[in-house]
Design a protein around this motif. Structure first.
Motif, short mmCIF file in Angstrom:
data_model
loop_
_atom_site.label_atom_id
_atom_site.label_comp_id
_atom_site.label_asym_id
_atom_site.label_seq_id
_atom_site.Cartn_x
_atom_site.Cartn_y
_atom_site.Cartn_z
N ASP A 19 0.83 -1.21 0.00
CA ASP A 19 0.00 0.00 0.00
C ASP A 19 0.86 1.26 0.00
OD1 ASP A 19 -2.37 -1.45 -0.03
OD2 ASP A 19 -2.68 -1.29 2.13
N ASP A 20 1.98 1.25 0.73
CA ASP A 20 2.91 2.39 0.73
C ASP A 20 3.47 2.64 -0.67
OD1 ASP A 20 2.75 2.78 3.54
OD2 ASP A 20 4.40 1.37 3.88
N ILE A 21 3.85 1.57 -1.33
CA ILE A 21 4.42 1.68 -2.67
C ILE A 21 3.38 2.18 -3.65
CG2 ILE A 21 5.41 0.36 -4.60
CD1 ILE A 21 6.72 -1.45 -2.44
N ARG A 22 2.18 1.64 -3.60
CA ARG A 22 1.10 2.07 -4.51
C ARG A 22 0.74 3.54 -4.26
NH1 ARG A 22 -1.63 0.24 -8.86
NH2 ARG A 22 -3.63 1.25 -9.11
N ALA A 23 0.68 3.95 -3.00
CA ALA A 23 0.34 5.34 -2.68
C ALA A 23 1.38 6.29 -3.24
CB ALA A 23 0.21 5.52 -1.17
N ALA A 24 2.65 5.93 -3.15
CA ALA A 24 3.72 6.77 -3.70
C ALA A 24 3.60 6.84 -5.22
CB ALA A 24 5.08 6.24 -3.29
N ALA A 25 3.31 5.70 -5.85
CA ALA A 25 3.14 5.66 -7.31
C ALA A 25 1.97 6.53 -7.74
CB ALA A 25 2.95 4.23 -7.78
N LEU A 26 0.88 6.46 -7.01
CA LEU A 26 -0.30 7.27 -7.33
C LEU A 26 0.02 8.76 -7.22
CD1 LEU A 26 -3.30 7.56 -7.99
CD2 LEU A 26 -3.78 7.23 -5.55
N ALA A 49 -0.39 3.54 -15.78
CA ALA A 49 0.81 4.27 -15.33
C ALA A 49 1.07 4.02 -13.85
CB ALA A 49 0.66 5.77 -15.60
N VAL A 50 0.02 4.05 -13.04
CA VAL A 50 0.19 3.78 -11.60
C VAL A 50 0.70 2.36 -11.40
CG1 VAL A 50 -1.00 3.57 -9.38
CG2 VAL A 50 -1.54 5.49 -10.89
N ASP A 51 0.15 1.41 -12.14
CA ASP A 51 0.62 0.01 -12.03
C ASP A 51 2.09 -0.11 -12.41
OD1 ASP A 51 -1.94 -0.78 -11.24
OD2 ASP A 51 -2.47 -1.57 -13.23
N ALA A 52 2.49 0.56 -13.50
CA ALA A 52 3.88 0.48 -13.96
C ALA A 52 4.84 1.11 -12.96
CB ALA A 52 4.02 1.17 -15.33
N VAL A 53 4.47 2.26 -12.41
CA VAL A 53 5.32 2.93 -11.43
C VAL A 53 5.38 2.11 -10.14
CG1 VAL A 53 5.63 5.02 -10.02
CG2 VAL A 53 4.99 5.22 -12.43
N THR A 54 4.25 1.51 -9.76
CA THR A 54 4.23 0.64 -8.58
C THR A 54 5.21 -0.52 -8.75
OG1 THR A 54 1.93 1.20 -8.07
CG2 THR A 54 2.77 -0.86 -7.15
N GLN A 55 5.16 -1.16 -9.91
CA GLN A 55 6.05 -2.30 -10.15
C GLN A 55 7.51 -1.87 -10.21
OE1 GLN A 55 5.14 -5.69 -10.28
NE2 GLN A 55 7.35 -5.72 -9.93
N ALA A 56 7.78 -0.77 -10.88
CA ALA A 56 9.15 -0.27 -10.96
C ALA A 56 9.69 0.08 -9.57
CB ALA A 56 9.22 0.96 -11.88
N THR A 57 8.85 0.66 -8.74
CA THR A 57 9.26 1.01 -7.38
C THR A 57 9.52 -0.24 -6.55
OG1 THR A 57 7.99 3.06 -7.51
CG2 THR A 57 8.60 2.30 -5.31
#
Length: 71
Positions: A19-26, A49-57
């Protein structure tokens, strides 16, 4: 950059959740797109885009090695 995105690596943050990672990506995608909530016709691309940034993070955090950290 957005001040609400916190550092997600030790020792700054001991436990990072999905959830921390997804929130940062969002927050990142909101900041660079300029939209807090996209219009319906942009919702799919926004979510991709949020999914891609979440995965990259998540990948970045999994592979980072921090000097002096006891992981």
């Amino acid at each position: 950059m957005c001040r609400s995105i916190k550092t997600l690596r030790p020792p700054m943050t001991e436990e990072v959740t999905d959830d921390d990672i997804r929130a940062a990506a969002l927050q990142y995608v909101r900041k660079i797109s300029g939209f807090r909530k996209p219009a319906a016709h942009n919702e799919a691309v926004f979510e991709r885009a949020v999914d891609a940034v979440t995965q990259a993070t998540a990948d970045l955090l999994a592979d980072l090695r921090v000097r002096g950290a006891h992981l």
